[in-house]
Design a protein around this motif. Sequence first.
Motif, PDB file in Angstrom:
ATOM      1  N   LEU A   5       0.828  -1.208   0.000  1.00  0.00           N
ATOM      2  CA  LEU A   5       0.000   0.000   0.000  1.00  0.00           C
ATOM      3  C   LEU A   5       0.864   1.260   0.000  1.00  0.00           C
ATOM      4  O   LEU A   5       0.512   2.267  -0.618  1.00  0.00           O
ATOM      5  N   VAL A   6       1.991   1.201   0.700  1.00  0.00           N
ATOM      6  CA  VAL A   6       2.932   2.328   0.648  1.00  0.00           C
ATOM      7  C   VAL A   6       3.385   2.547  -0.793  1.00  0.00           C
ATOM      8  O   VAL A   6       3.434   3.680  -1.292  1.00  0.00           O
ATOM      9  N   LEU A   7       3.725   1.457  -1.473  1.00  0.00           N
ATOM     10  CA  LEU A   7       4.202   1.565  -2.848  1.00  0.00           C
ATOM     11  C   LEU A   7       3.115   2.102  -3.772  1.00  0.00           C
ATOM     12  O   LEU A   7       3.396   2.924  -4.656  1.00  0.00           O
ATOM     13  N   VAL A   8       1.862   1.673  -3.573  1.00  0.00           N
ATOM     14  CA  VAL A   8       0.752   2.168  -4.405  1.00  0.00           C
ATOM     15  C   VAL A   8       0.626   3.679  -4.273  1.00  0.00           C
ATOM     16  O   VAL A   8       0.519   4.407  -5.268  1.00  0.00           O
ATOM     17  N   ASP A   9       0.635   4.175  -3.022  1.00  0.00           N
ATOM     18  CA  ASP A   9       0.520   5.619  -2.827  1.00  0.00           C
ATOM     19  C   ASP A   9       1.703   6.365  -3.433  1.00  0.00           C
ATOM     20  O   ASP A   9       1.550   7.448  -4.017  1.00  0.00           O
ATOM     21  N   LEU A  10       2.901   5.810  -3.284  1.00  0.00           N
ATOM     22  CA  LEU A  10       4.077   6.457  -3.852  1.00  0.00           C
ATOM     23  C   LEU A  10       4.010   6.513  -5.376  1.00  0.00           C
ATOM     24  O   LEU A  10       4.356   7.529  -5.993  1.00  0.00           O
ATOM     25  N   VAL A 123      -6.423   3.420 -12.758  1.00  0.00           N
ATOM     26  CA  VAL A 123      -7.705   3.337 -12.055  1.00  0.00           C
ATOM     27  C   VAL A 123      -7.659   2.231 -10.999  1.00  0.00           C
ATOM     28  O   VAL A 123      -8.122   2.405  -9.860  1.00  0.00           O
ATOM     29  N   ALA A 124      -7.094   1.082 -11.368  1.00  0.00           N
ATOM     30  CA  ALA A 124      -6.996  -0.027 -10.409  1.00  0.00           C
ATOM     31  C   ALA A 124      -6.149   0.361  -9.202  1.00  0.00           C
ATOM     32  O   ALA A 124      -6.511   0.078  -8.045  1.00  0.00           O
ATOM     33  N   LEU A 125      -5.016   1.015  -9.428  1.00  0.00           N
ATOM     34  CA  LEU A 125      -4.164   1.450  -8.320  1.00  0.00           C
ATOM     35  C   LEU A 125      -4.879   2.475  -7.448  1.00  0.00           C
ATOM     36  O   LEU A 125      -4.761   2.445  -6.209  1.00  0.00           O
ATOM     37  N   ALA A 126      -5.626   3.374  -8.087  1.00  0.00           N
ATOM     38  CA  ALA A 126      -6.371   4.371  -7.313  1.00  0.00           C
ATOM     39  C   ALA A 126      -7.446   3.703  -6.458  1.00  0.00           C
ATOM     40  O   ALA A 126      -7.712   4.138  -5.332  1.00  0.00           O
ATOM     41  N   GLY A 127      -8.052   2.645  -6.985  1.00  0.00           N
ATOM     42  CA  GLY A 127      -9.033   1.901  -6.198  1.00  0.00           C
ATOM     43  C   GLY A 127      -8.402   1.242  -4.982  1.00  0.00           C
ATOM     44  O   GLY A 127      -8.978   1.242  -3.886  1.00  0.00           O
ATOM     45  N   VAL A 128      -7.218   0.673  -5.161  1.00  0.00           N
ATOM     46  CA  VAL A 128      -6.496   0.071  -4.034  1.00  0.00           C
ATOM     47  C   VAL A 128      -6.147   1.138  -2.996  1.00  0.00           C
ATOM     48  O   VAL A 128      -6.278   0.919  -1.780  1.00  0.00           O
ATOM     49  N   ALA A 129      -5.709   2.301  -3.452  1.00  0.00           N
ATOM     50  CA  ALA A 129      -5.354   3.385  -2.533  1.00  0.00           C
ATOM     51  C   ALA A 129      -6.577   3.843  -1.733  1.00  0.00           C
ATOM     52  O   ALA A 129      -6.479   4.110  -0.522  1.00  0.00           O
ATOM     53  N   LEU A 130      -7.736   3.921  -2.385  1.00  0.00           N
ATOM     54  CA  LEU A 130      -8.950   4.329  -1.675  1.00  0.00           C
ATOM     55  C   LEU A 130      -9.350   3.280  -0.644  1.00  0.00           C
ATOM     56  O   LEU A 130      -9.733   3.621   0.487  1.00  0.00           O
ATOM     57  N   ALA A 131      -9.256   2.009  -1.022  1.00  0.00           N
ATOM     58  CA  ALA A 131      -9.581   0.947  -0.071  1.00  0.00           C
ATOM     59  C   ALA A 131      -8.662   1.004   1.147  1.00  0.00           C
ATOM     60  O   ALA A 131      -9.103   0.839   2.294  1.00  0.00           O
ATOM     61  N   GLY A 132      -7.381   1.252   0.927  1.00  0.00           N
ATOM     62  CA  GLY A 132      -6.443   1.372   2.036  1.00  0.00           C
ATOM     63  C   GLY A 132      -6.760   2.561   2.924  1.00  0.00           C
ATOM     64  O   GLY A 132      -6.696   2.477   4.157  1.00  0.00           O
ATOM     65  N   ALA A 133      -7.125   3.685   2.285  1.00  0.00           N
ATOM     66  CA  ALA A 133      -7.467   4.877   3.062  1.00  0.00           C
ATOM     67  C   ALA A 133      -8.711   4.643   3.909  1.00  0.00           C
ATOM     68  O   ALA A 133      -8.790   5.100   5.063  1.00  0.00           O
ATOM     69  N   TRP A 138      -2.435   5.378   6.159  1.00  0.00           N
ATOM     70  CA  TRP A 138      -1.915   6.619   5.553  1.00  0.00           C
ATOM     71  C   TRP A 138      -0.415   6.480   5.422  1.00  0.00           C
ATOM     72  O   TRP A 138       0.232   5.704   6.129  1.00  0.00           O
ATOM     73  N   LEU A 139       0.141   7.223   4.470  1.00  0.00           N
ATOM     74  CA  LEU A 139       1.520   6.978   4.054  1.00  0.00           C
ATOM     75  C   LEU A 139       2.558   7.185   5.162  1.00  0.00           C
ATOM     76  O   LEU A 139       3.366   6.281   5.418  1.00  0.00           O
ATOM     77  N   PRO A 140       2.593   8.335   5.851  1.00  0.00           N
ATOM     78  CA  PRO A 140       3.633   8.491   6.890  1.00  0.00           C
ATOM     79  C   PRO A 140       3.554   7.408   7.959  1.00  0.00           C
ATOM     80  O   PRO A 140       4.588   6.870   8.384  1.00  0.00           O
ATOM     81  N   GLY A 142       2.300   4.414   7.591  1.00  0.00           N
ATOM     82  CA  GLY A 142       2.665   3.141   6.987  1.00  0.00           C
ATOM     83  C   GLY A 142       4.158   2.960   6.865  1.00  0.00           C
ATOM     84  O   GLY A 142       4.678   1.857   7.075  1.00  0.00           O
ATOM     85  N   VAL A 143       4.868   4.050   6.542  1.00  0.00           N
ATOM     86  CA  VAL A 143       6.330   3.964   6.401  1.00  0.00           C
ATOM     87  C   VAL A 143       6.974   3.651   7.754  1.00  0.00           C
ATOM     88  O   VAL A 143       7.891   2.821   7.852  1.00  0.00           O
ATOM     89  N   THR A 144       6.495   4.296   8.820  1.00  0.00           N
ATOM     90  CA  THR A 144       7.089   4.067  10.137  1.00  0.00           C
ATOM     91  C   THR A 144       6.769   2.675  10.676  1.00  0.00           C
ATOM     92  O   THR A 144       7.506   2.156  11.537  1.00  0.00           O
ATOM     93  N   ASP A 145       5.676   2.077  10.172  1.00  0.00           N
ATOM     94  CA  ASP A 145       5.298   0.733  10.644  1.00  0.00           C
ATOM     95  C   ASP A 145       6.039  -0.392   9.931  1.00  0.00           C
ATOM     96  O   ASP A 145       5.926  -1.557  10.339  1.00  0.00           O
ATOM     97  N   LEU A 146       6.763  -0.085   8.864  1.00  0.00           N
ATOM     98  CA  LEU A 146       7.449  -1.136   8.104  1.00  0.00           C
ATOM     99  C   LEU A 146       8.585  -1.743   8.935  1.00  0.00           C
ATOM    100  O   LEU A 146       9.356  -1.020   9.578  1.00  0.00           O
ATOM    101  N   ASP A 147       8.676  -3.073   8.900  1.00  0.00           N
ATOM    102  CA  ASP A 147       9.816  -3.722   9.529  1.00  0.00           C
ATOM    103  C   ASP A 147      10.996  -3.733   8.552  1.00  0.00           C
ATOM    104  O   ASP A 147      10.905  -3.204   7.445  1.00  0.00           O
TER     105      ASP A 147
END
Length: 336
Positions: A5-10, A123-133, A138-140, A142-147
């Motif tokens: 999801l981080v990658l999709v938003d980026l 469009v597909a990526l935007a749909g994934v981003a909306l589902a994640g939101a 959210w991106l910041p 999500g980045v801090t939660d990455l192992d």
Amino acid sequence: MSGSLVLVDLVLAAVLLLSGAAKLGDRRTTEDMFVSLRVPLVPRAVGARLLPWGELLLGLLLLVAPPVLLVVTAALVLALFLAYLALIARATRFDPPVTCACFGKLGGHRVGATTVVRNALLVALAGVALAGALDGHWLPGGVTDLDRGGVAWLFTALATAALAWLIGRSDTPPGAADEELDYLRLEIPYGVLRDAAGVTQSLRELAATRARILFFLSPGCGACERTAQRLDEWSAAFAGRVAVHAVYTAPLEALPDPPHDPALSFHEPEQNVTRTFGMLTTPSAVVLGTDGLLAGGPVIGESAVADMVGELLEELAGTASEPSPESAQESSAPVS
């Protein structure tokens, strides 16, 4: 937030920021996009002014927006890409085919199946981003939660994309290699054009009486409209020494009134000439010499076409002479 999801938003943010910056740097090309795609309701001047800033804002918000605002942002991004997809899918049915500078000055591309697939993926990526939101990601955060493994995976994905872009781009300026070579004059290929009276002639028959510049134009193309508006000026500048013609794919009777002398217009049945030259992008141009050889081009793009005309006028100015009686007589009547 998962690394995917981080990658999709980026990726979506990068696309929007790149597209907005490119459009912002070339407003005229963005206006041409509105004309080519026949965007309804939105005036092209207004759209060209607002769209780049809208894309830049959405791209930035994807990177920094908090969860609640990110839902709204992702919904707007999805709506924007759905609108793009609808416009592109509709444009594939236009005749003649159109070019869309969807990424501004980064280049215009012929609208086709590949363009539709590209926009469908967005469009597909935007749909994934909306589902994640909607799930509170959210991106910041999500980045801090990455192992450590997630960070390594994300870095590898971004590095792969960067390498693909670097390998695919060229450091050689367009046309630089060609400028180092002398122009190789080839024989005029076979092709036929039809004038407003229905008279059909081959390219060689047309060039047998006088050198001619053929400008390949499409209705509804902003760059083509600006080129067409200069044809009368260029025709007068050549003073009968070189004939100027606009070549259209559609039958002349089906076209709106051109911004130039209608007598300059030709119709090319079934795109037989542009297919022969491999020039399916407009505007483009080629010069036919009276010796049966090409005297210039083919060149593609508004600037390249204007540059070729300017160079030819300079060359003729250096060898100024009166047009032959035959050419003068021909220039006083429509060419058939």
